[in-house]
Design a protein around this motif. Structure first.
Motif, PDB file in Angstrom:
ATOM      1  N   TYR A  75       0.849  -1.195   0.000  1.00 15.44           N
ATOM      2  CA  TYR A  75       0.000   0.000   0.000  1.00 15.44           C
ATOM      3  C   TYR A  75       0.880   1.238   0.000  1.00 15.44           C
ATOM      4  O   TYR A  75       1.803   1.353   0.796  1.00 15.44           O
ATOM      5  CB  TYR A  75      -0.909   0.011   1.228  1.00 15.44           C
ATOM      6  CG  TYR A  75      -1.736  -1.231   1.393  1.00 15.44           C
ATOM      7  CD1 TYR A  75      -2.528  -1.704   0.353  1.00 15.44           C
ATOM      8  CD2 TYR A  75      -1.727  -1.954   2.573  1.00 15.44           C
ATOM      9  CE1 TYR A  75      -3.291  -2.846   0.491  1.00 15.44           C
ATOM     10  CE2 TYR A  75      -2.495  -3.098   2.723  1.00 15.44           C
ATOM     11  CZ  TYR A  75      -3.269  -3.531   1.679  1.00 15.44           C
ATOM     12  OH  TYR A  75      -4.026  -4.669   1.817  1.00 15.44           O
ATOM     13  N   SER A  87      -2.535   4.166  -3.662  1.00 13.88           N
ATOM     14  CA  SER A  87      -2.337   3.159  -4.702  1.00 13.88           C
ATOM     15  C   SER A  87      -1.985   1.824  -4.060  1.00 13.88           C
ATOM     16  O   SER A  87      -1.452   1.782  -2.954  1.00 13.88           O
ATOM     17  CB  SER A  87      -1.195   3.554  -5.637  1.00 13.88           C
ATOM     18  OG  SER A  87      -1.438   4.797  -6.232  1.00 13.88           O
ATOM     19  N   LYS A  96      -1.964   0.115  -9.053  1.00 13.69           N
ATOM     20  CA  LYS A  96      -3.365   0.441  -9.289  1.00 13.69           C
ATOM     21  C   LYS A  96      -3.732   1.629  -8.404  1.00 13.69           C
ATOM     22  O   LYS A  96      -3.701   1.531  -7.181  1.00 13.69           O
ATOM     23  CB  LYS A  96      -4.260  -0.750  -8.958  1.00 13.69           C
ATOM     24  CG  LYS A  96      -5.723  -0.460  -9.148  1.00 13.69           C
ATOM     25  CD  LYS A  96      -6.578  -1.626  -8.706  1.00 13.69           C
ATOM     26  CE  LYS A  96      -8.032  -1.240  -8.799  1.00 13.69           C
ATOM     27  NZ  LYS A  96      -8.882  -2.141  -8.050  1.00 13.69           N
ATOM     28  N   VAL A  98      -6.120   3.811  -6.464  1.00 18.04           N
ATOM     29  CA  VAL A  98      -7.419   3.540  -5.869  1.00 18.04           C
ATOM     30  C   VAL A  98      -8.239   4.815  -5.742  1.00 18.04           C
ATOM     31  O   VAL A  98      -9.407   4.845  -6.084  1.00 18.04           O
ATOM     32  CB  VAL A  98      -7.251   2.845  -4.501  1.00 18.04           C
ATOM     33  CG1 VAL A  98      -8.591   2.566  -3.865  1.00 18.04           C
ATOM     34  CG2 VAL A  98      -6.452   1.557  -4.654  1.00 18.04           C
ATOM     35  N   PHE A 129     -11.215   1.871   2.629  1.00 23.67           N
ATOM     36  CA  PHE A 129      -9.957   1.653   1.922  1.00 23.67           C
ATOM     37  C   PHE A 129      -8.910   1.245   2.946  1.00 23.67           C
ATOM     38  O   PHE A 129      -8.634   1.989   3.886  1.00 23.67           O
ATOM     39  CB  PHE A 129      -9.507   2.926   1.196  1.00 23.67           C
ATOM     40  CG  PHE A 129     -10.469   3.400   0.148  1.00 23.67           C
ATOM     41  CD1 PHE A 129     -10.578   2.752  -1.068  1.00 23.67           C
ATOM     42  CD2 PHE A 129     -11.267   4.503   0.385  1.00 23.67           C
ATOM     43  CE1 PHE A 129     -11.475   3.197  -2.031  1.00 23.67           C
ATOM     44  CE2 PHE A 129     -12.154   4.958  -0.576  1.00 23.67           C
ATOM     45  CZ  PHE A 129     -12.263   4.306  -1.790  1.00 23.67           C
ATOM     46  N   TYR A 155     -10.365   5.879   5.091  1.00 17.83           N
ATOM     47  CA  TYR A 155      -9.102   5.357   4.576  1.00 17.83           C
ATOM     48  C   TYR A 155      -8.178   5.117   5.767  1.00 17.83           C
ATOM     49  O   TYR A 155      -7.870   6.026   6.516  1.00 17.83           O
ATOM     50  CB  TYR A 155      -8.490   6.351   3.593  1.00 17.83           C
ATOM     51  CG  TYR A 155      -7.056   6.074   3.219  1.00 17.83           C
ATOM     52  CD1 TYR A 155      -6.664   4.820   2.771  1.00 17.83           C
ATOM     53  CD2 TYR A 155      -6.089   7.065   3.300  1.00 17.83           C
ATOM     54  CE1 TYR A 155      -5.356   4.567   2.424  1.00 17.83           C
ATOM     55  CE2 TYR A 155      -4.780   6.825   2.946  1.00 17.83           C
ATOM     56  CZ  TYR A 155      -4.412   5.574   2.515  1.00 17.83           C
ATOM     57  OH  TYR A 155      -3.115   5.316   2.168  1.00 17.83           O
TER      58      TYR A 155
END
Length: 181
Positions: A75, A87, A96, A98, A129, A155
């Motif tokens: 992460y 990401s 990726k 996010v 997240f 998050y």
């Protein structure tokens, strides 16, 4: 002032967590069933397609090569000119993105301690997240915000002293406590 322009930090999830072990177990089972299905196909069709059996190890290797990286995420968050980007990096290769969120628009940034957990429950987030190695980490923090679709989000991340300083610069609602790094 240049110290506030860009900051990046990455952390791997706790390898001992049940979720990580489950993910690896599921992928191993998929590989075993895929191999068994290929073997059954070759044996079921008969000896006429025996040369296909030689391709089975290559097909299994290709499946492992393309999917095993998803069992090893990392992460990463970065703060660039007041924008926080989260990401996930799979296997050290595939990134990726996010979400990206303006720090000033966050409702709260606080440590994940008993004193502040009620804020998360009161906020009633619709999306979660995960960006911390574990919720028990001494540096675990959370950020509450509304994304572009109007969904309430939380998050979880691991904060560093420099990240907290930058977050506080862009959002006065940031609660600062002493962290390890």
């Amino acid at each position: 002032m240049n110290e506030f322009l860009t900051y990046e930090y990455a952390v791997a999830p706790d390898k001992r967590s049940g979720a990580q072990r489950k993910k690896k177990t599921v992928f191993l089972l998929i590989y075993i069933f895929f191999t068994a299905a290929l073997l059954a196909l070759v044996l079921g069709v008969g000896m006429l397609f025996l040369p296909l059996f030689a391709l089975a190890p290559i097909a299994v290797w290709l499946l492992v090569f393309l999917t095993w990286r998803f069992t090893d995420p990392e992460y990463e968050y970065s703060i660039t000119s007041g924008e926080m980007t989260f990401s996930i990096i799979y296997g050290g290769k595939t990134r990726k993105k996010v979400f990206e969120q303006a720090v000033r628009s966050m409702e709260a940034v606080a440590p994940l301690t008993d004193m502040y957990r009620d804020k998360i429950l009161d906020y009633k987030p619709q999306r979660v997240f995960e960006g911390a190695s574990s919720h028990e980490s001494p540096d675990a923090y959370f950020a509450l915000f509304e994304n572009g679709d109007g969904e309430r989000c939380v998050y979880y991340f691991e904060a560093t002293a420099r990240a907290l300083k930058i977050l506080r610069h862009y959002n006065v609602k940031t609660v600062i406590k002493e962290v390890r790094y």
